[in-house]
Design a protein around this motif. Structure first.
Motif, PDB file in Angstrom:
ATOM      1  N   LEU A   1       2.514  13.393   8.375  1.00 16.00           N
ATOM      2  CA  LEU A   1       1.798  12.805   9.510  1.00 16.00           C
ATOM      3  C   LEU A   1       2.746  12.338  10.607  1.00 16.00           C
ATOM      4  CD1 LEU A   1      -0.977  10.706   7.698  1.00 16.00           C
ATOM      5  CD2 LEU A   1      -1.158  12.983   8.721  1.00 16.00           C
ATOM      6  N   ALA A   2       3.967  12.006  10.229  1.00 13.50           N
ATOM      7  CA  ALA A   2       4.935  11.549  11.234  1.00 13.50           C
ATOM      8  C   ALA A   2       5.303  12.660  12.206  1.00 13.50           C
ATOM      9  CB  ALA A   2       6.187  11.017  10.550  1.00 13.50           C
ATOM     10  N   ARG A   3       5.058  13.894  11.851  1.00 10.74           N
ATOM     11  CA  ARG A   3       5.349  15.025  12.734  1.00 10.74           C
ATOM     12  C   ARG A   3       4.233  15.272  13.752  1.00 10.74           C
ATOM     13  NH1 ARG A   3       9.400  18.397  10.542  1.00 10.74           N
ATOM     14  NH2 ARG A   3       9.998  17.885   8.391  1.00 10.74           N
TER      15      ARG A   3
ATOM     16  N   ALA B   1       5.175  19.915   0.598  1.00  7.44           N
ATOM     17  CA  ALA B   1       6.028  18.902  -0.032  1.00  7.44           C
ATOM     18  C   ALA B   1       5.914  17.549   0.654  1.00  7.44           C
ATOM     19  CB  ALA B   1       7.481  19.376  -0.023  1.00  7.44           C
ATOM     20  N   GLU B   2       5.476  17.544   1.913  1.00  9.93           N
ATOM     21  CA  GLU B   2       5.362  16.292   2.662  1.00  9.93           C
ATOM     22  C   GLU B   2       3.932  15.745   2.688  1.00  9.93           C
ATOM     23  OE1 GLU B   2       9.054  17.124   5.794  1.00  9.93           O
ATOM     24  OE2 GLU B   2       7.077  16.520   6.557  1.00  9.93           O
ATOM     25  N   THR B   3       3.047  16.319   1.870  1.00 10.47           N
ATOM     26  CA  THR B   3       1.664  15.816   1.829  1.00 10.47           C
ATOM     27  C   THR B   3       1.498  14.653   0.855  1.00 10.47           C
ATOM     28  OG1 THR B   3       1.044  17.413   0.120  1.00 10.47           O
ATOM     29  CG2 THR B   3       0.716  18.072   2.430  1.00 10.47           C
ATOM     30  N   ALA B   4       2.434  14.449  -0.063  1.00  9.30           N
ATOM     31  CA  ALA B   4       2.318  13.355  -1.037  1.00  9.30           C
ATOM     32  C   ALA B   4       2.218  12.017  -0.305  1.00  9.30           C
ATOM     33  CB  ALA B   4       3.525  13.357  -1.965  1.00  9.30           C
TER      34      ALA B   4
ATOM     35  N   GLN C   1       0.835  -1.184   0.000  1.00  7.89           N
ATOM     36  CA  GLN C   1       0.000   0.000   0.000  1.00  7.89           C
ATOM     37  C   GLN C   1       0.877   1.243   0.000  1.00  7.89           C
ATOM     38  OE1 GLN C   1      -2.703  -0.247   3.263  1.00  7.89           O
ATOM     39  NE2 GLN C   1      -3.813  -1.994   2.431  1.00  7.89           N
ATOM     40  N   ALA C   2       0.320   2.333  -0.553  1.00  5.18           N
ATOM     41  CA  ALA C   2       1.075   3.585  -0.601  1.00  5.18           C
ATOM     42  C   ALA C   2       1.390   4.063   0.809  1.00  5.18           C
ATOM     43  CB  ALA C   2       0.270   4.645  -1.348  1.00  5.18           C
ATOM     44  N   ALA C   3       2.590   4.602   0.979  1.00  7.16           N
ATOM     45  CA  ALA C   3       3.004   5.113   2.279  1.00  7.16           C
ATOM     46  C   ALA C   3       2.185   6.351   2.621  1.00  7.16           C
ATOM     47  CB  ALA C   3       4.484   5.450   2.251  1.00  7.16           C
TER      48      ALA C   3
ATOM     49  N   ARG D   1      -2.952  11.529  13.791  1.00  2.00           N
ATOM     50  CA  ARG D   1      -2.532  11.013  12.484  1.00  2.00           C
ATOM     51  C   ARG D   1      -3.707  10.374  11.755  1.00  2.00           C
ATOM     52  NH1 ARG D   1       3.388   8.290  13.975  1.00  2.00           N
ATOM     53  NH2 ARG D   1       4.280  10.215  14.870  1.00  2.00           N
ATOM     54  N   GLY D   2      -4.399  11.216  10.998  1.00  2.00           N
ATOM     55  CA  GLY D   2      -5.528  10.749  10.204  1.00  2.00           C
ATOM     56  C   GLY D   2      -5.396  11.209   8.766  1.00  2.00           C
TER      57      GLY D   2
END
Length: 258
Positions: free
Chosen positions: A159-161, A200-203, A152-154, A167-168
């Motif tokens: 969200l890791a922040r 940039a980290e939303t992908a 599955q896509a990462a 984290r949803g």
């Protein structure tokens, strides 16, 4: 101006049918059916009138089904799958049947069998519309499913922040001084970073920057509206996000605004 389901449906319909690919698809379907000539139209109707007839049927039926689906989902929101099939499948078949009867009257004139034809169409059209809706759902689910369940896509790196409880599914990013207010379907949290770095980290979450201080997830937008003449987006959590003039073309291209 606060839009209701009807205005939302009209705007989405206008944007959808302003796209040339929509009309290309309708034209291809109409041409294919017209060349095949079902329901004895091949034997009794010449080529050009037959193509025009089936193009009208394809365009009108698709438009009715599209409008019904958008309206009911905007009015009632997301619900169980059976309700989706009922509202966007069976129910649109009724106005589609009436539309087909009107087109037949205009094309062939009164034949004396309109009531029987209408009764037949009121059975077949909802069933056909339901079948198309179910098939579209199955094919769409199959097309978007990963090749292997384990691959599955990462999730977005952003969200890791966030704390685990937050984290949803990403909905909205907003500048808050030197922080970015990250909103998910589980809440929101301030993160010390620049908005450009956060975007940039939303992908791989599909989204769009709509203002120098705002980014939205495409599937988190409930509707577009105007307040005091200014374009806004209402998110599924009720948040109103402004759309600045420089980002209007991108928002319209994404179907968020007309």
């Amino acid at each position: 101006m606060n839009d209701g389901p009807l205005h939302f449906t009209l705007r989405r319909t206008q944007a959808h049918f302003s796209n040339g690919r929509t009309w290309l698809g309708i034209a291809l379907v109409g041409a294919l059916i017209g060349l095949v000539g079902p329901f004895n139209t091949f034997q009794y109707v010449s080529v050009l009138p037959r193509l025009l007839y089936w193009f009208a049927i394809a365009a009108g039926s698709y438009a009715i089904g599209f409008c019904c689906a958008i309206f009911f989902e905007a009015w009632l929101g997301r619900g169980p799958l059976w309700r989706h099939f009922l509202l966007t499948g069976l129910l649109p078949g009724i106005p589609i049947a009436l539309f087909v009867i009107v087109i037949n009257l205009l094309t062939f004139g009164p034949t004396g069998g309109e009531l029987i034809g209408l009764a037949t169409l009121l059975v077949y059209c909802p069933l056909i519309a339901l079948g198309i809706t179910v098939a579209s759902h199955v094919l769409g689910a199959g097309a978007t499913a990963p090749a292997e369940p384990a691959e599955q896509a990462a999730p977005p790196a952003l969200l890791a922040r966030l704390p685990h409880a937050m984290r949803g599914r990403l909905l909205h990013l907003a500048v808050a001084d030197h922080y970015v207010d990250v909103t998910t379907d589980k809440g929101h949290e301030l993160v010390l970073m620049r908005l450009s770095d956060a975007i940039a980290e939303t992908a791989p979450q599909p989204g769009l920057q709509v203002h120098r201080s705002h980014w939205v997830a495409l599937n988190g937008v409930k509707r577009g509206l105007r307040q005091s003449g200014k374009p806004m987006l209402e998110l599924e959590n009720g948040t109103l996000v402004p759309v600045s003039r420089s980002y209007l073309p991108a928002a319209r291209a994404a179907g968020l605004l007309p």
